[in-house]
Design an enzyme around this catalytic site. Structure first.
Site, PDB file in Angstrom:
ATOM      1  N   PRO A  86      24.346  20.346  38.169  1.00  0.00           N
ATOM      2  CA  PRO A  86      23.649  21.601  38.666  1.00  0.00           C
ATOM      3  C   PRO A  86      22.132  21.400  38.788  1.00  0.00           C
ATOM      4  CG  PRO A  86      24.572  21.549  36.398  1.00  0.00           C
ATOM      5  CD  PRO A  86      24.388  20.197  36.706  1.00  0.00           C
ATOM      6  N   ARG A  87      21.767  22.032  40.091  1.00  0.00           N
ATOM      7  CA  ARG A  87      20.510  21.856  40.545  1.00  0.00           C
ATOM      8  C   ARG A  87      19.387  22.238  39.751  1.00  0.00           C
ATOM      9  NH1 ARG A  87      17.732  19.272  44.792  1.00  0.00           N
ATOM     10  NH2 ARG A  87      16.078  20.314  45.353  1.00  0.00           N
ATOM     11  N   GLU A  92      10.846  17.690  47.161  1.00  0.00           N
ATOM     12  CA  GLU A  92       9.782  17.390  48.016  1.00  0.00           C
ATOM     13  C   GLU A  92       9.019  15.991  47.205  1.00  0.00           C
ATOM     14  OE1 GLU A  92      10.642  21.750  48.746  1.00  0.00           O
ATOM     15  OE2 GLU A  92      10.359  20.381  46.940  1.00  0.00           O
ATOM     16  N   ASN A 118      19.594  18.118  50.423  1.00  0.00           N
ATOM     17  CA  ASN A 118      19.426  16.736  51.044  1.00  0.00           C
ATOM     18  C   ASN A 118      20.872  15.874  50.901  1.00  0.00           C
ATOM     19  OD1 ASN A 118      18.398  14.539  52.403  1.00  0.00           O
ATOM     20  ND2 ASN A 118      17.160  13.802  50.466  1.00  0.00           N
ATOM     21  N   PRO A 119      21.439  15.375  51.954  1.00  0.00           N
ATOM     22  CA  PRO A 119      22.510  14.526  52.031  1.00  0.00           C
ATOM     23  C   PRO A 119      22.053  13.249  52.003  1.00  0.00           C
ATOM     24  CG  PRO A 119      22.591  15.370  54.093  1.00  0.00           C
ATOM     25  CD  PRO A 119      21.369  15.921  53.367  1.00  0.00           C
ATOM     26  N   GLU A 137      18.565  11.399  37.385  1.00  0.00           N
ATOM     27  CA  GLU A 137      19.758  10.423  37.570  1.00  0.00           C
ATOM     28  C   GLU A 137      20.318  10.807  38.741  1.00  0.00           C
ATOM     29  OE1 GLU A 137      20.546   8.462  33.305  1.00  0.00           O
ATOM     30  OE2 GLU A 137      21.503  10.561  33.162  1.00  0.00           O
TER      31      GLU A 137
END
Length: 420
Positions: free
Chosen positions: A266-267, A58, A333-334, A309
């Site tokens: 990783p998220r 967000e 999100n793509p 990054e």
């Protein structure tokens, strides 16, 4: 449920909120820091425009709006709040000292009163879907205009909120304006009881991402270090359970394309170490970005364990896999990948982005796969057929550019509410 009962439950549950933070701090110590801010205590003071963004996604999505607010309202201090440490780090990295920052307090009347008494906002902008009954009521009581920006509601969310009935209707009645991402989102808010005259469709601000100057060149410089002719696949925002699948697919692809380079990002930071161990155990030469180690000619895997990054990885990649989608998380999100003209492949669990993936796939810029076998086949096809890879990349970028414009609509809403 009425707000009085909701408030009583929030107070009863507040000790559990602290315990949850302490539990999460086992993997990320930042969760046990700045606890006072969670209850409205802090040093941030002064009248401001207040923007709330939950976490990293967000905050990044709000970046164009923050930049416009800073430009058009230089006489106003801008406060940006988040609820997670990674969101906090993103605010500091993107905006530095140009904005003030603290955590959003829990939705408790006393906590909110302490913050609102200090900052006295002239406007609150809440990104996406954050419906907090006491926060919204506190703003209405103080005549603070409230804009729900880039507002989205899935079918699943509507069903969940609908169970709260009158509480949600009363909460939405305190919103000055809902700027929905699309017609379906707007309809969902109306289903929950939002006033039709307060709902507008502005589009999705994530399409208004501006690629920072020089980032493409930085990406090309990395490609030169790795070997300009090497294909590069970035696996972005991966979740637990996906990394193992991606590494197995990568091993199969390397049998056909021995110079393929994989970037795994990783998220969540608390998974960096675990993913790095998985990559090391794969027996492919791997490097962690955070160590600053030099990339060798035989480096096969880069673990993107540095914050901030993601756009650089996209700028240096050939194609992108978007995580949170081979497992039932809901996808990510793509559009950041599409902004760089990358073909996108994702799993089928993309309900969090149900307004983006179907038209992006229809345009030819993305493909959804159900399992490892399909992921391998799709990546191999794009990597072996450069013309198809390029066509998909162009389609993704064209789709991205065609849907821009939400920012201008949001700024019109902001100007309107600032005059109230």
């Amino acid at each position: 449920m009425r707000r009085s009962l909701y408030t009583a439950l929030m107070y009863l549950l507040s000790p559990l909120f602290i315990l949850r933070l302490l539990w999460r701090s086992r993997a990320n110590s930042a969760y046990r820091q700045r606890l006072a801010e969670r209850f409205g205590f802090g040093t941030v003071r002064g009248s401001c425009i207040w923007l709330h963004a939950v976490s990293v996604g967000e905050t990044i999505a709000a970046r164009p709006l923050v930049e416009r607010l800073l430009k058009e309202f230089p006489q106003h201090t801008l406060l940006v709040t988040t609820t997670t440490p990674t969101g906090s780090d993103t605010v500091k990295r993107l905006f530095g000292e140009r904005v003030k920052h603290c955590y959003l307090p829990y939705d408790l009347p006393g906590s909110l009163a302490r913050l609102l008494g200090r900052v006295q906002p002239t406007l609150l902008v809440v990104m996406e879907t954050e419906i907090w009954p006491n926060l919204y009521a506190a703003c209405a009581q103080r005549n603070i205009p409230l804009l729900l920006a880039n507002a989205r509601l899935s079918e699943r969310s509507v069903r969940g909120y609908a169970r709260l009935g009158q509480l949600v209707r009363e909460t939405l009645a305190n919103v000055s304006l809902i700027a929905a991402r699309g017609g379906q989102d707007a309809f969902h808010f109306l289903q929950l009881g939002a006033y039709s005259e307060r709902v507008v469709v502005c589009g999705n601000i994530k399409f208004d991402l501006q690629v920072p100057a020089g980032l493409v060149e930085q990406g090309q410089q990395l490609r030169q270090q790795w070997g300009a002719s090497r294909p590069v696949c970035v696996a972005a925002s991966t979740h637990q359970g996906e990394d193992e699948m991606i590494l197995r697919v990568f091993a199969r692809l390397r049998e056909v394309l021995p110079d393929l380079l994989l970037i795994v990002v990783p998220r969540h930071p608390e998974r960096f170490d675990a993913v790095a161990r998985l990559c090391a155990d794969s027996h492919f030469p791997s490097v962690r970005r955070s160590t600053g180690s030099a990339f060798a000619a035989d480096t096969a895997i880069i673990v993107g364990d540095s914050m901030g990054e993601m756009l650089l990885w996209y700028a240096s990649a050939t194609l992108a896999f978007i995580g949170g989608s081979l497992v039932a998380h809901g996808g990510h999100n793509p559009l950041e990948a599409a902004a760089f003209g990358l073909p996108v492949v994702s799993g089928v669990h993309v309900h969090n982005f149900a307004d983006i993936f179907p038209p992006l796939c229809e345009a030819g810029g993305a493909k959804l796969v159900a399992n490892e076998t399909e992921l391998y086949a799709q990546l191999l096809m794009w990597l072996q057929h450069n013309n198809r890879h390029q066509q998909a990349g162009v389609a993704a970028h064209t789709f991205f550019e065609k849907n821009q414009g939400a920012l201008d609509c949001l700024m019109q809403s902001v100007r309107y509410l600032m005059k109230l």
